[in-house]
Design an enzyme around this catalytic site. Sequence first.
Site, PDB file in Angstrom:
ATOM      1  N   GLU A 159       0.819  -1.214   0.000  1.00  0.00           N
ATOM      2  CA  GLU A 159       0.000   0.000   0.000  1.00  0.00           C
ATOM      3  C   GLU A 159       0.860   1.274   0.000  1.00  0.00           C
ATOM      4  O   GLU A 159       0.801   2.087   0.918  1.00  0.00           O
ATOM      5  CB  GLU A 159      -0.956   0.019   1.199  1.00  0.00           C
ATOM      6  CG  GLU A 159      -2.019  -1.050   1.145  1.00  0.00           C
ATOM      7  CD  GLU A 159      -3.008  -0.966   2.305  1.00  0.00           C
ATOM      8  OE1 GLU A 159      -4.100  -1.539   2.188  1.00  0.00           O
ATOM      9  OE2 GLU A 159      -2.678  -0.335   3.336  1.00  0.00           O
ATOM     10  N   GLU A 311      -6.459  -7.913  -0.432  1.00  0.00           N
ATOM     11  CA  GLU A 311      -6.943  -7.781   0.943  1.00  0.00           C
ATOM     12  C   GLU A 311      -8.427  -7.463   0.947  1.00  0.00           C
ATOM     13  O   GLU A 311      -8.914  -6.679   0.141  1.00  0.00           O
ATOM     14  CB  GLU A 311      -6.212  -6.656   1.691  1.00  0.00           C
ATOM     15  CG  GLU A 311      -4.771  -6.902   2.021  1.00  0.00           C
ATOM     16  CD  GLU A 311      -4.196  -5.752   2.847  1.00  0.00           C
ATOM     17  OE1 GLU A 311      -4.979  -5.032   3.505  1.00  0.00           O
ATOM     18  OE2 GLU A 311      -2.968  -5.570   2.833  1.00  0.00           O
TER      19      GLU A 311
END
Length: 661
Positions: A159, A311
């Site tokens: 991320e 995710e």
Amino acid sequence: MPEEKGRPALSDATRGRLLFGGDYNPEQWPEETWHEDVRLMKAAGVNSVTLGVFSWSKLEPEPGAREFGWLDTLMDLMHEGGIGVVLATPTSSPPPWMGRLHPDTLPVTEDGRTEWWGGRQHFSHSSATYRRYAAAITEDLAARYGGHPALTMWHINNEYCTFDHGDEAAAAFRRWLREKYGTLDALNEAWGTAFWSQGYDTWDGVLPARQPHYMRNPAQVLDFRRFTSDMLLECYVAERDIVRRHTPHLPVTSNFMPLWFGQDAWRWAEEEDVVSVDLYPDPRDPLGAQHGALVQDMTRSQARGPWVLMEQAAGPVNWRGVNHPKPRGLNRLWSLQAVARGADAVCYFQWRQSRQGAEKFHSGMVSHAGEEGRTYQEVKRLGADLARIAPEVSGRHSGADVAVLHDWHAWWAGAQDGRLSQRVDHADVLKTWHRALWQAHLTTDFAHPEHDLSAYRLVVVPQLYLLTDAAIENLLAYVRQGGTLVCGFLTGVADEDDRVRPGGMDARLRELFGIRTLHEWWPLDAGESVACEGFGGTLWSEELEADGTADETLPYKGGELDGLPAVLRKDRAWYVSTLPEPDALRDLLARIAAGTGVRPVLDGLPEQVEAVRRGEVLFVLNHGREPVTVEVPGTHRDLLTGTSVTDRVSLGRYDVAVLRP
């Protein structure tokens, strides 16, 4: 995305399966738990785990040290259990010793505050020291595990989302600007520094977009956002190239955050073998499924084929004001929605819910309730579902007839402090238009405004404040070649330097839509609306004068804009100068789509039901709490139940049918 010749793809990791699993952080648990984890994984159908995402201090407890023994054991354990490993470089969270010994590796905020260790993502993307340590740990990981039989894919960092306004970032920003502009004269021209006496006489005077006394130069901010995305991409590419050198046969990815402001994901996708995303809709949001569909459509479009849901949450997250669990069945429904829209991997953060740390209340596939808990039992059911449908959907890709255009540079430029309405947010407008298409049961792709659009019958531009000349010419060519274009308000206002185009909208676009003059923009306050013929408008309106060439107009009714066009159509080009209320926008886009021959996958769908085709397989998803019956003409086999379905299928709450003719 354009594929580099000979590069591995997602199919090299899936091998005809749907990957199922998630982030596994065994360093949080004693070794005896690891064997229990493998047993539970196998029982749940888990075939893939991601290791090492936040393990840097475990792997390198002090500068230059290497502690690989625990990871050796886990790699072997996963292989013995038949579970593939997506091995992560741990570079998103440097060890505390790095910030302590090398404060130059810590990012600095726009107001000069240092972001310290103790959380995560505490690194400066421009720091040579950080990059040196990141390359070293990546090199050693790749050398040690590149030949391990459990390894199926690489996951770089996690991320990417840091900004840095420090001195090293400032030097890097100046180098980036020199490469882009060449001379200070060119920089001053592009940034419009004649305004407010901002002209630069030396490169050393140029700074990142730090906090000034009053508003910042919007062109400077725009370039700083471009620079930040590029610097983060440099970090990714450096680590990617290291693992590629050791394992040229394995695909590489890094997980996007959905529709994140700071990263030009179109450009990033071109550098990835596999495009992956993290997705966390709010289970209490009545439009959570539409948000999921938007992110899935965008990720599939960036990948130009199957993609990875890296995710999601099996239950509640821990970062909302109030964190609600997922009601029974919702996790399965949203996971299968992702598969319907192109995912070849369904993964979670994380495998086992933590007992300590900042995310101990973030759910895991195995919750604090353990094996008997509802969360694990639902995960186990989903694993069986994915195994049943994988042979029919893995690797399949179906295109859409509708494209929604999005560009991060237009978003960045439109988000400037001095805009006409703080209520106008690019992402919100994008979501609203996509929602209208989703509620009309129309599946969409996303595209960059300079992409080839010839495959689409309908192209929708919710809002692109900034358009390059190449993008404008691309839109004009698309319409000339027979495509239908629908543009929302405040589109084509500025060029790539955020310089307002003469007339307030590019002249080529005004001619395309049949607009003689754009006299004024009329933003609307909260709760304010405008009446138009047949619908109400919100958020925005514009004082337009038509040039008499439009084939159809819908005027404003009453108020300052009475009788002026709210909507214009000239041949196959539409311009919508307000934001129609949700039902009106849905109906307008559905009518335009039908005129191009674009229709929903199934007719007569109940409002809460979504139907998506992937290859030959039809997914029918009930996003409502009430049972429904859906007409599905013909005879099909439900891959989830093995039963035959003729002409109609009954779905319970949050239920799914996966139908093969």
